[in-house]
Design an enzyme around this catalytic site. Structure first.
Site, short mmCIF file in Angstrom:
data_model
loop_
_atom_site.label_atom_id
_atom_site.label_comp_id
_atom_site.label_asym_id
_atom_site.label_seq_id
_atom_site.Cartn_x
_atom_site.Cartn_y
_atom_site.Cartn_z
N LYS A 225 -108.80 4.41 -9.82
CA LYS A 225 -108.62 3.23 -9.11
C LYS A 225 -109.89 2.41 -9.83
CE LYS A 225 -104.26 3.98 -6.30
NZ LYS A 225 -103.84 3.67 -5.16
N ARG A 265 -103.61 12.92 -5.47
CA ARG A 265 -102.15 12.36 -6.67
C ARG A 265 -103.39 11.94 -7.89
NH1 ARG A 265 -100.86 7.25 -7.89
NH2 ARG A 265 -97.97 7.53 -9.23
#
Length: 296
Positions: A225, A265
């Protein structure tokens, strides 16, 4: 301090003594991370099986990009992308999570063999989602969400990001429970990167104990991210591309596992699978040492 005992068990899913690893398969042409690489069914199923070989405990299949600025796909297209991949992986014995905001996609994916519904809107995008999941008995991931991200970072303003995210997640969990989903099937996710800037994401990772205090298993989805790109870039440099953030992702995975996360994840599994096993081994050694000290 490690919170291994607070990891939590999710009813209906395999139990482990360590943080689980959820591998990501994006069946989309426009994912921020791997746009289009696994867009057809055959490639996506192969990718999921490869992730399991590399150490994934679950595989999260999504057919709609949730990156900032992404436009929504229509229902028929999302079904076309997702359901055959879920069926293909489930038929090979893989524990499959479906990443969707649509109740119809969740229902069809569960019928095709999915074991878990991962809804980044926490049931807010589709009013049919919570009743559909409640009827199915499947576990449900409730993520912190403030709305669709078309046009940028929606409502990413916080006076105290950890307090506000925890309070908003708590309210959402209460709504999900009121809608009939069993408490032992609810997983929480602080929603890193969703209506949050880098400093917000880092503060949430530093405050995972307060998210865990909600009393539900915790999913941490930090993989590749933007905040990791900001950290790696330093004050003045350009952020590295998404696929060059996997070592940083594994570092977050180790820290999340140490804090007591139920699962992480990630897009690339191998380094994170190693990281969570090392975290578990260190926690075990700490317990053994503490027992020896107490016996003196």
């Amino acid at each position: 301090m490690s919170n291994q005992s607070g990891r939590g068990r999710v009813a209906g899913l395999p139990e482990r003594d360590r943080c689980a690893v959820m591998g990501v398969v994006n069946v989309t042409p426009d994912s921020f991370s791997d746009g289009g690489r696994f867009f057809d069914t055959t490639a996506a199923v192969k990718r999921g099986l490869d992730l399991v070989t590399e150490g994934a405990d679950l595989v999260d299949v999504g057919g709609e990009s949730t990156r900032p600025g992404a436009t929504r796909v229509d229902e028929a297209e999302e079904l076309r992308r997702v359901v055959p991949v879920v069926r293909g992986l489930a038929s090979e014995g893989v524990t499959v999570s479906v990443d969707t905001m649509r109740a119809s996609v969740a229902e069809r994916a569960l019928a095709a063999g999915a074991a878990l519904v991962n809804d980044v809107s926490g049931g807010l995008a589709d009013p049919r989602m919570i009743p559909a999941v409640a009827d199915s008995g499947a576990p449900f991931v409730v993520m912190h969400w403030r709305g669709f991200l078309q046009g940028g970072n929606v409502r990413g303003e916080y006076a105290d990001v950890v307090t506000e995210v925890v309070d908003e997640l708590h309210a959402r969990v209460e709504a999900v429970l009121a809608g009939g989903i069993a408490p032992d099937r609810v997983i929480v996710d602080p929603g890193l990167g969703f209506s949050k800037d880098a400093e917000h994401d880092l503060a949430l990772l530093a405050g995972l104990d307060r998210v865990l205090a909600l009393g539900h298993p915790l999913l941490v989805a930090a993989s590749r991210k933007r905040f990791l790109g900001r950290v790696l870039a330093g004050p003045d440099g350009p952020p590295p591309p998404a696929r060059e953030r996997d070592a940083a992702t594994a570092a977050v995975s180790a820290l999340a596992a140490h804090a007591g996360a139920w699962a992480v994840r990630v897009h690339e599994v191998r380094a994170t699978a190693d990281a969570v096993r090392v975290a578990r081994a260190i926690a075990g050694a700490r317990g053994t040492h503490a027992g020896a000290e107490g016996a003196r």
